[in-house]
Design a protein around this motif. Structure first.
Motif, mmCIF file in Angstrom:
data_model
loop_
_atom_site.group_PDB
_atom_site.id
_atom_site.type_symbol
_atom_site.label_atom_id
_atom_site.label_comp_id
_atom_site.label_asym_id
_atom_site.label_seq_id
_atom_site.Cartn_x
_atom_site.Cartn_y
_atom_site.Cartn_z
ATOM 1 N N ARG A 26 11.706 48.359 74.079
ATOM 2 C CA ARG A 26 10.336 47.889 73.889
ATOM 3 C C ARG A 26 9.801 47.386 75.235
ATOM 4 N NH1 ARG A 26 8.334 47.178 69.010
ATOM 5 N NH2 ARG A 26 6.993 45.474 69.700
ATOM 6 N N PHE A 71 -0.241 43.951 72.006
ATOM 7 C CA PHE A 71 0.654 42.965 72.611
ATOM 8 C C PHE A 71 -0.055 42.237 73.764
ATOM 9 C CE2 PHE A 71 3.848 41.763 75.772
ATOM 10 C CZ PHE A 71 4.725 41.020 75.005
ATOM 11 N N CYS A 72 -0.757 42.983 74.621
ATOM 12 C CA CYS A 72 -1.457 42.372 75.751
ATOM 13 C C CYS A 72 -2.584 41.456 75.261
ATOM 14 C CB CYS A 72 -2.011 43.455 76.669
ATOM 15 S SG CYS A 72 -0.738 44.435 77.500
ATOM 16 N N CYS A 92 8.726 43.530 76.051
ATOM 17 C CA CYS A 92 8.050 42.702 75.051
ATOM 18 C C CYS A 92 8.964 41.589 74.545
ATOM 19 C CB CYS A 92 7.617 43.563 73.862
ATOM 20 S SG CYS A 92 6.405 44.818 74.295
#
Length: 656
Positions: free
Chosen positions: A121, A22-23, A55
């Motif tokens: 999340r 995700f990052c 997220c």
């Protein structure tokens, strides 16, 4: 499942690998130490110096994004003051959200049912990611200040945004890049474009449209100075010049050079730069303020034909550089530089005058100097990413080795399970065969039992029908016996010879007694000298009265018989307890007891009545007593009884 509204019960389900991906996708630097929370740590217990970053976003943040996108699509910068005119802070359990204000028109025409699961999340990041210190609000603190008045806001902006209520929904990345909200774009020399039916569509029309299923997301070459969002009066909606290049091609010498917004050319710069001071430097499609020059690449005439060469042919340098040469050798450097550019570039450079070539060299030098820090920073960043990827690669190799071992173990277990399944299948087939044989045998037995049962059922039905007929016959007989039988028996008995014989004997004895008493009374009257008519016992009409009484007795009906006839269908005890009025129970008991003794003696049951009633044997005694003389009178009486008894009724005795 409803939304959880308790921070202490909200846990993350992200793994560290998912956090890293995700990052990487959204450009979150590793210096902020993104970390996946433990599965048993709630969102209100972050690591020291860290905060939670989600997220996804809930509907409250969807309203914020919708407001910002709408403002930028109208050509204005979003402001907190204007936002507070339309939305206000609110609480939803332990979370904060934004709800519609009551003082102005709602900017939301409708909202999607859900934007996805968001509260499980999240991951930890360093609190330095925010430029200010986050504080926890007190539960009793006032959430909102009064909404701003219209006089505090831009009238044109307020009027324009009031006329654009639209649906809140997830926006595509093309639109967010187009409006400058997102910088995730991998095509440095192209801009995103919205197309509907082959026509370019503005961002505002896309936002206001409820159905965008026919919109196509494309990209087009960047045009310097052109606002690709819409024809709006401001240029604030242009996206940032610092783009995160995501899987995009690296810049080449044929593309515009990316410079910062602060690059300017001094007024004393000579040559072509002074002559073109009113032109603008192209920076990825952005306008750079100040006095600018055009960064025209030297390869701009590469498409021109070169005499004696095929313009479509592939350029192959004819240098003498070898594999073991280094640039420490001046001759190698000169040979490489002289053959680095294709012939058309050499022709273009040869055609430049000294001033133009000098200005281009100065400009290229400045561009190179400007790009060096960014290039070095990117190189370091890529090297750092490479090291991280190397570590992840090693970790993945170790994980893959462990997984291979696990797979081998699983393969062995699978083989064992397959063998066990095969054995179980064989046992199952054997058991199923036995069960099939047993089932077939039981089925045959069941068929035989069914046939036997069918025969028994048929016999039972026949017997049942016979019993029904018997019951119906018995019921009919019982009904006739109760309703008509007793009455017929009594009637027949009263008019039978056996009853009338006994009654005739009584009648004869009665006449004899009357005659005897009459003779005695007449004799006494004659001796006393009284005439017969003077006697109080003289009744010349007595014979007629007696005959009338006898006839009335023959026609007499008995209420007791009618009561017996009404006992059909009722308990037998009712018939047993039924007694006529004025019954001499003592005499009846003696007679019934005598009849019972006679039936027992003759072999009859108590429930059977004798068909004949014996004539009393003491008639001669009664006759003797009535006659008084015995002898001749007795014989006459017996003769009379025999003669008269042969009749069928009381009327014959009366006639005699």
């Amino acid at each position: 499942m409803g939304a959880r509204k308790d921070l202490a019960k909200s846990f993350s389900r992200l793994t560290q690998e998912e956090v890293d991906l995700f990052c990487m996708e959204y450009g979150i630097d590793r210096k902020f130490n993104p970390t996946a929370p433990a599965c048993d740590v709630p969102v209100d217990k972050p690591n020291p110096g860290s905060i939670a970053l989600y997220c996804l976003h809930p509907k409250g943040m969807a309203r914020v994004l919708h407001f910002e996108v709408l403002c930028r699509a109208l050509g204005y910068d979003p402001s907190l003051l204007l936002f507070r005119r339309f939305f206000r802070l609110a609480k939803n359990g332990d979370w904060f959200t934004f709800e519609t204000s009551k003082v102005d028109t709602c900017l939301i025409s409708s909202m999607v049912t859900t934007l996805g699961t968001w509260n499980d999340r999240f991951f930890w990041v360093s609190e330095s990611i925010l430029p200010f210190k986050m504080v926890w609000r007190h539960p009793d603190a006032v959430l909102n200040d009064p909404e701003p008045s219209e006089s505090e806001l831009n009238d044109a902006f307020l009027t324009a945004i009031r006329g654009c209520p639209s649906r809140v929904r997830p926006f595509p990345e093309h639109l967010l890049v187009l409006l400058g909200v997102s910088n995730i774009w991998g095509k440095a020399d192209r801009d995103p474009v919205l197309m509907r039916n082959g026509v370019v569509m503005s961002a505002l029309d896309f936002i206001k449209s409820d159905d965008t299923s026919d919109v196509v997301f494309e990209d087009a070459p960047s045009v310097p100075g052109e606002n690709v969002v819409s024809n709006v009066p401001k240029s604030s909606t242009r996206r940032s010049s610092h783009r995160l290049l995501k899987a995009g091609p690296q810049s080449t010498s044929t593309e515009p050079v990316d410079l910062s917004d602060d690059i300017e050319v001094s007024e004393d710069q000579g040559g072509e730069a002074g002559a073109e001071k009113d032109k603008e430097l192209v920076v990825h499609g952005k306008k750079v303020p100040g006095k600018k020059v055009v960064a025209t690449p030297v390869q701009e005439s590469s498409s021109r034909d070169v005499e004696g060469l095929d313009p479509e042919g592939i350029y192959v340098p004819t240098w003498l550089v070898k594999n073991d040469d280094t640039f420490k050798d001046v001759a190698v450097c000169e040979d490489a530089l002289s053959h680095l550019a294709p012939p058309s570039v050499h022709k273009t450079i040869t055609g430049m005058d000294d001033d133009l070539m000098l200005s281009r060299m100065v400009l290229s030098t400045w561009n190179l100097a400007t790009m060096l820090p960014q290039g070095i920073a990117r190189f370091r960043q890529r090297m750092q990413e490479y090291e991280e990827f190397s570590k992840k690669k090693d970790k993945m190799k170790f994980s893959m080795a462990s997984m291979k071992k696990e797979i081998a173990g699983f393969a062995e277990k699978e083989a064992a399970w397959q063998k066990e399944v095969s054995d179980l299948r064989k046992m199952h087939e054997i058991e199923m065969g036995d069960l099939k044989k047993s089932f077939e045998a039981n089925l045959l037995k069941l068929k035989a039992d069914r046939e036997t049962l069918a025969v028994q059922q048929q016999a039972f039905r026949e017997e049942k029908e016979g019993l029904k007929a018997s019951v119906a016959h018995s019921t009919a007989d019982n009904q006739w016996l109760i309703e008509h039988g007793f009455q017929q028996v009594v009637t027949y008995l009263l008019h039978s010879k056996e009853f009338n014989s006994a009654l005739g004997d009584v009648y004869t004895k009665l006449l004899n007694l009357g005659k005897h008493q009459g003779l005695i009374a007449g004799y006494k009257l004659h001796e006393s000298g009284h005439p017969l008519e003077k006697s109080p016992l003289f009744r010349p009409e007595a014979s007629d009265v007696f005959k009338g009484s006898v006839e009335q007795m023959e026609k007499l009906t008995y209420p007791y018989i009618h009561q017996v006839s009404g006992c059909f269908g009722k308990p037998l005890t009712m018939l047993q307890d039924l007694k006529p009025e004025g019954l001499n129970e003592k005499v009846c008991a003696e007679i019934l007891g005598s009849l019972s003794r006679k039936r027992s003696y003759s072999g009859d049951s108590d429930d059977t009545l004798s068909g004949q009633t014996d004539v009393p044997k003491d008639v001669s005694l009664e006759a003797s007593a009535v006659g008084g003389d015995g002898g001749l009178k007795t014989k006459k009486l017996k003769k009379t009884k025999k003669t008269k008894g042969e009749g069928s009724g009381v009327s014959k005795f009366v006639d005699s």
